[in-house]
Design a protein around this motif. Structure first.
Motif, short mmCIF file in Angstrom:
data_model
loop_
_atom_site.label_atom_id
_atom_site.label_comp_id
_atom_site.label_asym_id
_atom_site.label_seq_id
_atom_site.Cartn_x
_atom_site.Cartn_y
_atom_site.Cartn_z
N ASP A 61 41.56 36.67 45.24
CA ASP A 61 40.34 37.16 44.59
C ASP A 61 40.53 38.58 44.06
O ASP A 61 39.67 39.46 44.25
CB ASP A 61 39.16 37.11 45.56
CG ASP A 61 37.82 37.27 44.85
OD1 ASP A 61 37.74 36.95 43.64
OD2 ASP A 61 36.85 37.74 45.48
N ILE A 62 41.66 38.79 43.40
CA ILE A 62 41.95 40.12 42.83
C ILE A 62 42.38 40.00 41.37
O ILE A 62 43.28 40.71 40.92
CB ILE A 62 43.04 40.86 43.65
CG1 ILE A 62 44.30 39.97 43.81
CG2 ILE A 62 42.52 41.29 45.00
CD1 ILE A 62 45.49 40.70 44.39
N THR A 63 41.74 39.09 40.63
CA THR A 63 42.11 38.93 39.23
C THR A 63 41.87 40.19 38.41
O THR A 63 42.44 40.35 37.33
CB THR A 63 41.35 37.75 38.59
OG1 THR A 63 39.95 37.92 38.82
CG2 THR A 63 41.80 36.43 39.21
N ASP A 64 41.01 41.09 38.92
CA ASP A 64 40.79 42.34 38.22
C ASP A 64 42.00 43.27 38.33
O ASP A 64 42.07 44.29 37.64
CB ASP A 64 39.55 43.05 38.77
CG ASP A 64 39.64 43.34 40.25
OD1 ASP A 64 40.21 42.51 40.99
OD2 ASP A 64 39.14 44.40 40.68
N GLU A 65 42.97 42.92 39.18
CA GLU A 65 44.17 43.72 39.35
C GLU A 65 45.38 43.15 38.60
O GLU A 65 46.50 43.64 38.76
CB GLU A 65 44.51 43.85 40.85
CG GLU A 65 43.44 44.58 41.65
CD GLU A 65 43.79 44.70 43.12
OE1 GLU A 65 44.97 44.50 43.47
OE2 GLU A 65 42.88 45.00 43.92
N ILE A 66 45.15 42.14 37.80
CA ILE A 66 46.25 41.56 37.00
C ILE A 66 46.85 42.66 36.12
O ILE A 66 46.11 43.44 35.50
CB ILE A 66 45.74 40.39 36.15
CG1 ILE A 66 45.46 39.18 37.05
CG2 ILE A 66 46.75 40.00 35.06
CD1 ILE A 66 44.81 38.02 36.34
N PRO A 67 48.18 42.75 36.04
CA PRO A 67 48.82 43.79 35.23
C PRO A 67 48.33 43.78 33.79
O PRO A 67 48.01 42.72 33.24
CB PRO A 67 50.31 43.43 35.31
CG PRO A 67 50.44 42.67 36.59
CD PRO A 67 49.16 41.89 36.73
N LYS A 68 48.29 44.97 33.20
CA LYS A 68 47.87 45.09 31.80
C LYS A 68 48.73 46.13 31.10
O LYS A 68 49.41 46.95 31.74
CB LYS A 68 46.39 45.47 31.72
CG LYS A 68 46.03 46.78 32.37
CD LYS A 68 44.54 47.02 32.33
CE LYS A 68 44.15 48.36 32.94
NZ LYS A 68 44.55 48.47 34.35
N ILE A 69 48.69 46.12 29.79
CA ILE A 69 49.46 47.07 28.99
C ILE A 69 49.03 48.49 29.35
O ILE A 69 47.84 48.80 29.44
CB ILE A 69 49.25 46.79 27.49
CG1 ILE A 69 49.88 45.46 27.11
CG2 ILE A 69 49.85 47.91 26.64
CD1 ILE A 69 49.59 45.02 25.69
N GLY A 70 50.02 49.35 29.54
CA GLY A 70 49.75 50.75 29.88
C GLY A 70 49.84 51.05 31.35
O GLY A 70 49.83 52.23 31.75
N ASP A 71 49.93 50.01 32.20
CA ASP A 71 50.02 50.23 33.64
C ASP A 71 51.34 50.91 34.02
O ASP A 71 52.41 50.52 33.53
CB ASP A 71 49.93 48.91 34.40
CG ASP A 71 48.51 48.39 34.52
OD1 ASP A 71 47.58 49.10 34.08
OD2 ASP A 71 48.33 47.28 35.05
N TYR A 72 51.26 51.89 34.90
CA TYR A 72 52.45 52.55 35.45
C TYR A 72 52.78 51.96 36.82
O TYR A 72 51.87 51.57 37.58
CB TYR A 72 52.21 54.05 35.64
CG TYR A 72 52.27 54.88 34.39
CD1 TYR A 72 53.49 55.23 33.82
CD2 TYR A 72 51.09 55.34 33.79
CE1 TYR A 72 53.54 56.02 32.68
CE2 TYR A 72 51.13 56.12 32.65
CZ TYR A 72 52.37 56.46 32.10
OH TYR A 72 52.41 57.24 30.97
N SER A 73 54.07 51.92 37.14
CA SER A 73 54.51 51.52 38.47
C SER A 73 55.67 52.40 38.91
O SER A 73 56.52 52.77 38.09
CB SER A 73 54.97 50.05 38.49
OG SER A 73 53.91 49.17 38.20
#
Length: 334
Positions: A61-73
């Protein structure tokens, strides 16, 4: 170095707000040693893609945390030591069976072939889901990420870098601008697939995605291939486009070869074509090719120079009756 230490150093040297969100993680695999092996591939520049199971995000239940363009890791090794900072520049979701060959190549593992990627990731994703009620199959959704390395401690990364991606609506504006500039300059759309005849960018993107889909039936020509966009990292401008053919029609075999490419008129003369062709040749090695063929018009000195600079050797000049033109054919050993 800890993740926080590396992040602070990166932000200080690259003028990034230290409060910018980021995630710290290590690559997963079947074996524990895969974490370090995959991180090393990133540091060597061979790995610029990764994949994860969409169903895991749903399950937790964390679909809001799916990676997106611009994300840093911040990438960690098996000892939780920070090794580099990466940034996503393309993210899309596809069924496992539709994941294209270029993504497998981008992951940098094994021989970088789609078969190798499927074999390894079938086991990996089954392991990820084996404690859930969710089955893994060809229709299971996969999150595919492409990323650039933003910082490696003690190393100077190139200022002018080209990023290579498959067409997607993430680059809608750049594709449209590229097409318009080519039209305004009355330039040949070499390596652009059907861009010239498709003013609707979504239609063009869908057409390119389907052409590279490994599950599609052969068309009337029996050919498969991949359209790759060359994106300049510094401003995310599309500077070039190329078609890379892994299955050739008779016309391609006898005349035009494995690769076609173009650079937008305002960006020519900067060495982009040479780097694009080098990437295409390396990508084709993942299909097992030991030699490829590429052609150009005899009067196209710029293209000829690009081919020769990538190790091209002249084969012969042929006449393409269909287009009423002569073409010089070259071979490049991989």
């Amino acid at each position: 170095m800890t993740e926080k230490e590396l992040w602070a150093e990166f932000c200080s040297k690259k003028n990034v707000d230290i409060n910018t969100p980021y995630e710290a993680w290590g690559f997963g695999g079947i074996e524990e040693s895969d974490t370090d092996k995959l991180a090393e591939l990133v540091l060597k520049g061979k790995k610029f893609g990764t994949a994860s199971s969409y169903d895991e995000y749903v399950m937790e239940d964390i679909t809001d945390e799916i990676p997106k363009i611009g994300d840093y890791s911040v990438i960690l090794n098996s000892k939780d030591e920070a090794v580099c900072v990466i940034k996503d520049y393309d993210v899309y979701i596809r069924p496992f069976g539709d994941v294209p060959p270029f993504h497998a190549y981008a992951e940098g593992e094994g021989n970088r072939s789609l078969k190798y990627w499927r074999d390894v990731h079938t086991s990996f994703f089954k392991k990820c889901l084996d404690e859930t009620d969710m089955p893994f199959n060809q229709e299971s959704k996969i999150i595919c990420e492409k990323f650039s390395v933003e910082y490696i401690p003690g190393e100077n990364l190139p200022d002018e870098e080209l990023l290579f991606v498959e067409p997607s609506m993430n680059f809608e504006k750049e594709i449209a601008a590229y097409r318009q500039e080519m039209l305004d300059a009355d330039s040949s759309f070499d390596g652009c697939f059907s861009m010239k005849r498709m003013p609707n960018t979504k239609e063009y993107v869908d057409h390119c995605i389907e052409w590279a889909n490994p599950r599609r039936d052969a068309d009337e020509h029996g050919a498969w291939g991949n359209v790759l966009l060359a994106i300049r990292k510094s401003d995310m401008k599309m500077v070039g486009c190329m078609q890379v053919h892994n299955v050739l029609t008779e016309r391609m075999k006898n005349y035009t070869g494995h690769v076609g490419y173009s650079v937008r008129p305002s960006e020519r003369g900067k060495g982009y074509a040479k780097r694009m062709l080098a990437k295409a040749v390396d990508f084709l090695s993942s299909f097992g090719f030991e030699e490829i063929v590429i052609s150009c018009l005899p009067e196209n000195e710029a293209s000829k120079k690009t081919i020769l600079s990538n190790g091209g050797k002249y084969i012969e000049t042929v006449f393409l009756d269909e287009d009423k033109v002569y073409l010089e054919k070259y071979k490049i050993q991989i």
